[in-house]
Design a protein around this motif. Structure first.
Motif, PDB file in Angstrom:
ATOM      1  N   VAL A 353       0.854  -1.186   0.000  1.00 25.05           N
ATOM      2  CA  VAL A 353       0.000   0.000   0.000  1.00 25.05           C
ATOM      3  C   VAL A 353       0.894   1.241   0.000  1.00 25.05           C
ATOM      4  CG1 VAL A 353      -1.726   1.320   1.277  1.00 25.05           C
ATOM      5  CG2 VAL A 353      -1.879  -1.179   1.174  1.00 25.05           C
ATOM      6  N   ILE A 354       0.672   2.127  -0.962  1.00 24.14           N
ATOM      7  CA  ILE A 354       1.485   3.343  -1.079  1.00 24.14           C
ATOM      8  C   ILE A 354       0.546   4.542  -1.171  1.00 24.14           C
ATOM      9  CG2 ILE A 354       3.285   4.543  -2.375  1.00 24.14           C
ATOM     10  CD1 ILE A 354       4.039   1.813  -3.606  1.00 24.14           C
ATOM     11  N   VAL A 355       0.746   5.509  -0.289  1.00 24.46           N
ATOM     12  CA  VAL A 355      -0.040   6.744  -0.289  1.00 24.46           C
ATOM     13  C   VAL A 355       0.859   7.885  -0.742  1.00 24.46           C
ATOM     14  CG1 VAL A 355      -1.326   8.402   1.115  1.00 24.46           C
ATOM     15  CG2 VAL A 355      -1.560   5.941   1.550  1.00 24.46           C
ATOM     16  N   TYR A 356       0.416   8.620  -1.777  1.00 24.07           N
ATOM     17  CA  TYR A 356       1.151   9.793  -2.263  1.00 24.07           C
ATOM     18  C   TYR A 356       0.391  11.059  -1.901  1.00 24.07           C
ATOM     19  CZ  TYR A 356       5.094   7.870  -4.792  1.00 24.07           C
ATOM     20  OH  TYR A 356       6.290   7.272  -5.096  1.00 24.07           O
ATOM     21  N   ASN A 357       1.065  11.954  -1.178  1.00 23.09           N
ATOM     22  CA  ASN A 357       0.396  13.141  -0.649  1.00 23.09           C
ATOM     23  C   ASN A 357       0.502  14.387  -1.516  1.00 23.09           C
ATOM     24  OD1 ASN A 357      -0.922  12.328   1.623  1.00 23.09           O
ATOM     25  ND2 ASN A 357       0.694  12.835   3.053  1.00 23.09           N
ATOM     26  N   PHE A 358       1.121  14.308  -2.682  1.00 17.59           N
ATOM     27  CA  PHE A 358       1.469  15.542  -3.395  1.00 17.59           C
ATOM     28  C   PHE A 358       0.264  16.371  -3.844  1.00 17.59           C
ATOM     29  CE2 PHE A 358       2.164  18.037  -7.205  1.00 17.59           C
ATOM     30  CZ  PHE A 358       3.191  18.857  -6.787  1.00 17.59           C
ATOM     31  N   VAL A 359      -0.750  15.757  -4.452  1.00 16.18           N
ATOM     32  CA  VAL A 359      -1.839  16.534  -5.051  1.00 16.18           C
ATOM     33  C   VAL A 359      -2.586  17.332  -3.986  1.00 16.18           C
ATOM     34  CG1 VAL A 359      -3.921  16.433  -6.475  1.00 16.18           C
ATOM     35  CG2 VAL A 359      -2.031  14.871  -6.931  1.00 16.18           C
ATOM     36  N   ASP A 360      -2.756  16.756  -2.807  1.00 15.97           N
ATOM     37  CA  ASP A 360      -3.384  17.493  -1.708  1.00 15.97           C
ATOM     38  C   ASP A 360      -2.522  18.689  -1.320  1.00 15.97           C
ATOM     39  OD1 ASP A 360      -5.566  17.642   0.238  1.00 15.97           O
ATOM     40  OD2 ASP A 360      -4.012  17.284   1.723  1.00 15.97           O
ATOM     41  N   MET A 361      -1.209  18.492  -1.254  1.00 17.58           N
ATOM     42  CA  MET A 361      -0.310  19.606  -0.932  1.00 17.58           C
ATOM     43  C   MET A 361      -0.394  20.691  -2.003  1.00 17.58           C
ATOM     44  SD  MET A 361       3.134  17.951   0.756  1.00 17.58           S
ATOM     45  CE  MET A 361       3.565  16.939  -0.638  1.00 17.58           C
ATOM     46  N   LEU A 362      -0.566  20.273  -3.265  1.00 19.58           N
ATOM     47  CA  LEU A 362      -0.674  21.232  -4.370  1.00 19.58           C
ATOM     48  C   LEU A 362      -1.914  22.109  -4.202  1.00 19.58           C
ATOM     49  CD1 LEU A 362       0.181  22.327  -7.151  1.00 19.58           C
ATOM     50  CD2 LEU A 362      -1.091  20.427  -8.187  1.00 19.58           C
ATOM     51  N   SER A 363      -3.047  21.495  -3.857  1.00 22.73           N
ATOM     52  CA  SER A 363      -4.276  22.281  -3.710  1.00 22.73           C
ATOM     53  C   SER A 363      -4.161  23.253  -2.546  1.00 22.73           C
ATOM     54  CB  SER A 363      -5.485  21.359  -3.517  1.00 22.73           C
ATOM     55  OG  SER A 363      -5.427  20.673  -2.287  1.00 22.73           O
ATOM     56  N   HIS A 364      -3.517  22.836  -1.440  1.00 20.87           N
ATOM     57  CA  HIS A 364      -3.327  23.746  -0.306  1.00 20.87           C
ATOM     58  C   HIS A 364      -2.341  24.854  -0.664  1.00 20.87           C
ATOM     59  CE1 HIS A 364      -5.804  21.596   2.523  1.00 20.87           C
ATOM     60  NE2 HIS A 364      -5.151  20.474   2.301  1.00 20.87           N
ATOM     61  N   ALA A 365      -1.281  24.489  -1.381  1.00 19.69           N
ATOM     62  CA  ALA A 365      -0.267  25.492  -1.752  1.00 19.69           C
ATOM     63  C   ALA A 365      -0.871  26.537  -2.683  1.00 19.69           C
ATOM     64  CB  ALA A 365       0.922  24.811  -2.423  1.00 19.69           C
ATOM     65  N   ARG A 366      -1.798  26.105  -3.557  1.00 21.02           N
ATOM     66  CA  ARG A 366      -2.421  27.059  -4.455  1.00 21.02           C
ATOM     67  C   ARG A 366      -3.246  28.083  -3.677  1.00 21.02           C
ATOM     68  NH1 ARG A 366      -6.935  28.244  -7.023  1.00 21.02           N
ATOM     69  NH2 ARG A 366      -6.853  29.032  -9.164  1.00 21.02           N
ATOM     70  N   THR A 367      -3.817  27.661  -2.558  1.00 16.37           N
ATOM     71  CA  THR A 367      -4.575  28.587  -1.714  1.00 16.37           C
ATOM     72  C   THR A 367      -3.650  29.574  -1.018  1.00 16.37           C
ATOM     73  OG1 THR A 367      -6.275  26.917  -1.319  1.00 16.37           O
ATOM     74  CG2 THR A 367      -6.166  28.750   0.246  1.00 16.37           C
ATOM     75  N   GLU A 368      -2.518  29.065  -0.532  1.00 15.83           N
ATOM     76  CA  GLU A 368      -1.678  29.850   0.381  1.00 15.83           C
ATOM     77  C   GLU A 368      -0.557  30.614  -0.319  1.00 15.83           C
ATOM     78  OE1 GLU A 368      -0.441  26.711   2.907  1.00 15.83           O
ATOM     79  OE2 GLU A 368      -2.475  26.325   3.666  1.00 15.83           O
ATOM     80  N   MET A 369      -0.180  30.207  -1.536  1.00 11.38           N
ATOM     81  CA  MET A 369       0.974  30.815  -2.193  1.00 11.38           C
ATOM     82  C   MET A 369       0.565  31.482  -3.503  1.00 11.38           C
ATOM     83  SD  MET A 369       3.705  27.720  -1.549  1.00 11.38           S
ATOM     84  CE  MET A 369       5.038  28.583  -2.393  1.00 11.38           C
ATOM     85  N   GLU A 370       0.853  32.763  -3.603  1.00 10.22           N
ATOM     86  CA  GLU A 370       0.468  33.528  -4.782  1.00 10.22           C
ATOM     87  C   GLU A 370       1.122  32.987  -6.045  1.00 10.22           C
ATOM     88  OE1 GLU A 370      -1.684  36.195  -6.878  1.00 10.22           O
ATOM     89  OE2 GLU A 370      -1.826  35.840  -4.726  1.00 10.22           O
ATOM     90  N   VAL A 371       2.359  32.514  -5.917  1.00  6.15           N
ATOM     91  CA  VAL A 371       3.074  32.027  -7.100  1.00  6.15           C
ATOM     92  C   VAL A 371       2.397  30.792  -7.687  1.00  6.15           C
ATOM     93  CG1 VAL A 371       4.693  30.574  -5.776  1.00  6.15           C
ATOM     94  CG2 VAL A 371       5.337  31.426  -8.037  1.00  6.15           C
ATOM     95  N   ILE A 372       1.820  29.931  -6.825  1.00  8.42           N
ATOM     96  CA  ILE A 372       1.129  28.740  -7.327  1.00  8.42           C
ATOM     97  C   ILE A 372      -0.190  29.134  -7.981  1.00  8.42           C
ATOM     98  CG2 ILE A 372       0.206  26.472  -6.734  1.00  8.42           C
ATOM     99  CD1 ILE A 372       3.192  26.655  -6.443  1.00  8.42           C
ATOM    100  N   ARG A 373      -0.846  30.156  -7.443  1.00  7.69           N
ATOM    101  CA  ARG A 373      -2.072  30.648  -8.088  1.00  7.69           C
ATOM    102  C   ARG A 373      -1.760  31.187  -9.480  1.00  7.69           C
ATOM    103  NH1 ARG A 373      -6.954  33.218  -4.618  1.00  7.69           N
ATOM    104  NH2 ARG A 373      -6.513  32.316  -2.587  1.00  7.69           N
ATOM    105  N   GLU A 374      -0.614  31.850  -9.593  1.00 10.01           N
ATOM    106  CA  GLU A 374      -0.220  32.380 -10.905  1.00 10.01           C
ATOM    107  C   GLU A 374       0.072  31.246 -11.883  1.00 10.01           C
ATOM    108  OE1 GLU A 374       0.011  35.509 -12.105  1.00 10.01           O
ATOM    109  OE2 GLU A 374      -0.874  36.316 -10.271  1.00 10.01           O
ATOM    110  N   LEU A 375       0.683  30.174 -11.383  1.00  7.71           N
ATOM    111  CA  LEU A 375       1.007  29.035 -12.244  1.00  7.71           C
ATOM    112  C   LEU A 375      -0.237  28.242 -12.627  1.00  7.71           C
ATOM    113  CD1 LEU A 375       4.242  27.683 -10.502  1.00  7.71           C
ATOM    114  CD2 LEU A 375       4.093  28.656 -12.794  1.00  7.71           C
TER     115      LEU A 375
END
Length: 519
Positions: A353-375
């Motif tokens: 069983v392998i859990v990858y956390n990246f996509v959840d981190m991406l959605s949170h980062a888009r909320t909190e970081m202006e640079v990710i919103r721009e991207l």
């Protein structure tokens, strides 16, 4: 209509006058030359939309001319024309990144097709896509008037995703706006469907219900266990169906897809509830009741998913599965690389069983970081960012290594995410949870028409913090905002990706069965 300019280099250009006349009558401007050097001179003085290049010109050959053109003008599409069908000439031309390859004698329609494929492709695809969607638009809208079951809703959602990806690829903003309106209508009707049926799904054993989070391993993973080959159960958190479709092509370079299915996330559509439901095989109130030592409720500050391996261990024991298994949670690139490098060590396990956390981190980062919103300013860019991550991720490396074996791969997620745009005022005390798509508290103040309200949490197997605990789930693309500092709150969270509530994007999620092509 735009008139395209075409440069045609051929030492027998006089013999091609009928073709040149044909293309001129079709609205193209042709500049004929008889040698490679003449072609390069014309390119230096004028911009062309496409270049036809004869491979077998005396002096500077077509391939030599092509090499020089590509060194200075990489973006101009070049069509190589030759009398020869020799394989090595085709390979050299393809390696030089030609746009098309035509063999003499030429047919006028063959030439026209090549031009349209290269120059008018986007317009033609866009027009065809728009026409096809317009024909399907009415069928989808009419379906909302029927009583759809959970399978039909999943098909409606997949159809909307198909058109979203097609329209996005065609780049038609006008049709994209129409589709967004239809998605909103779909989500409104879907929320009514879930509100009418969710309680029955959990309480009536005879109800026609979808596979839910807590059913997933028992129904889709454990039956695949086989002593002859390992099973890899990979959970990419927060992966929507459209994101799966974006990474699908790369995965299918290594695997054949046995099945593409969907299941429904339980409510709330968050990691704490949905993913723990997957690994425990239980609904939230059952987890709280039977495993109080590892269930972390909303009233506690601790991480809610620190005991997934324990839940899994106990579910395996309950199902009387005496197997060799492993559990890995990947939170950063170094952990992912380390696991991929040691993939061979996992092959002796029955279940990995392998859990990858990246996509959840991406959605949170888009909320909190202006640079990710721009991207990632919109859905299309958000998918692109997901694809970029996956293309360079250790997960793809891991899958490539697993594909060299006879292992079975089951790929899924715990819930999706929705892009929120409509604020919804709610009043709660300081003990109310902070999630933007669902609230748990007492004496909550809100407009009932814009939410799914559960005043008896036990009816849908949710734990209660006190006697008057109420759960309120946002529907469609609403998000909760408190009256205090309302304008700031709305501006900060509007147009962000959130989860926890009730929408097609959050609830209907993929589960994919893969078998290696090398098997």
């Amino acid at each position: 209509m735009q008139r395209y300019k075409i440069l045609w280099a051929d030492d027998e250009i006089e013999l091609l006058k009928p073709h040149i006349l044909f293309l001129t009558q079709k609205g193209y401007d042709i500049t004929p030359v008889t040698s490679g050097p003449d072609a390069i001179e014309e390119i230096e003085n004028e911009n062309f939309d496409i270049i036809f290049l004869d491979e077998n010109m005396p002096g500077m050959t077509g391939l030599e001319t092509l090499a020089q053109i590509k060194s200075d003008y990489t973006d101009v599409p070049v069509v190589m024309i030759t009398k020869s069908e020799e394989e090595h000439i085709m390979e050299q031309a393809i390696a030089s990144k030609i746009a098309d390859y035509l063999i003499k004698p030429l047919n006028p329609n063959q030439i026209l097709l090549s031009i349209k494929k290269l120059l008018d492709n986007k317009r033609l695809v866009s027009e065809r896509t728009n026409m096809s969607y317009q024909q399907d638009f009415r069928n989808i809208s009419m379906a909302f008037n029927d009583y759809l079951n959970h399978e039909e809703w999943a098909e409606i959602y997949k159809k909307l995703i198909f058109w979203e990806l097609e329209i996005s690829s065609a780049g038609n903003n006008e049709m994209a706006e129409v589709l967004e309106m239809q998605k909103n209508e779909a989500n409104l009707n879907f929320s009514k469907f879930v509100r009418s049926n969710y309680e029955d799904w959990l309480n009536d054993p005879d109800s026609d219900r979808p596979i839910l989070s807590h059913d997933l391993m028992r129904k889709k993973v454990f039956p695949e266990l086989n002593p002859e080959r390992p099973v890899f159960f990979i959970v990419i958190d927060n992966l929507r169906f459209d994101q799966w479709r974006i990474i699908q092509k790369q995965i299918l370079n290594y695997f054949n897809m046995e099945k593409e299915e969907s299941y429904y996330s339980i409510l709330p559509t968050t990691t704490a509830y949905a993913r723990n439901g997957i690994f425990s095989g239980l609904l939230p109130s059952e987890m709280a009741r039977y495993h109080p030592d590892i269930w972390i409720g909303e009233d506690l500050e601790e991480g809610k998913n620190n005991f997934e391996d324990k839940f899994l261990e106990r579910q395996l024991k309950k199902q009387k599965l005496d197997i060799k298994w492993s559990y890995h949670k990947i939170k950063n690139i170094s952990q992912g690389k380390s696991l991929a490098e040691n993939a061979n060590n996992l092959m002796t396990n029955n279940l990995n069983v392998i859990v990858y956390n990246f996509v959840d981190m991406l959605s949170h980062a888009r909320t909190e970081m202006e640079v990710i919103r721009e991207l990632a300013p919109d859905e299309r860019a958000y998918r692109s960012l997901t694809q970029s991550w996956f293309s360079h991720s250790p997960l793809l490396d891991m899958l490539e290594r697993v594909s060299r074996t006879n292992a079975k791969v089951i790929l899924t997620t715990d819930h999706g995410t929705v892009r929120v745009k409509k604020p919804f005022k709610i009043v709660g005390d300081r003990n109310t949870n902070t999630n933007l798509r669902f609230k748990l508290g007492k004496n909550l103040g809100f407009d009932n028409n814009k939410a799914y309200v559960v005043r008896k949490p036990e009816n849908i197997f949710l734990p209660k913090l006190n006697v008057s605990s109420t759960y309120v789930f946002a529907i469609e693309d609403y998000f909760f905002a408190y009256p205090n500092n309302y304008n700031y709150y709305v501006k900060y969270y509007n147009d962000t990706f959130q989860h926890g509530g009730l929408s097609l994007e959050e609830m209907i999620i993929p589960i994919i069965s893969l078998i290696s092509k090398n098997r």
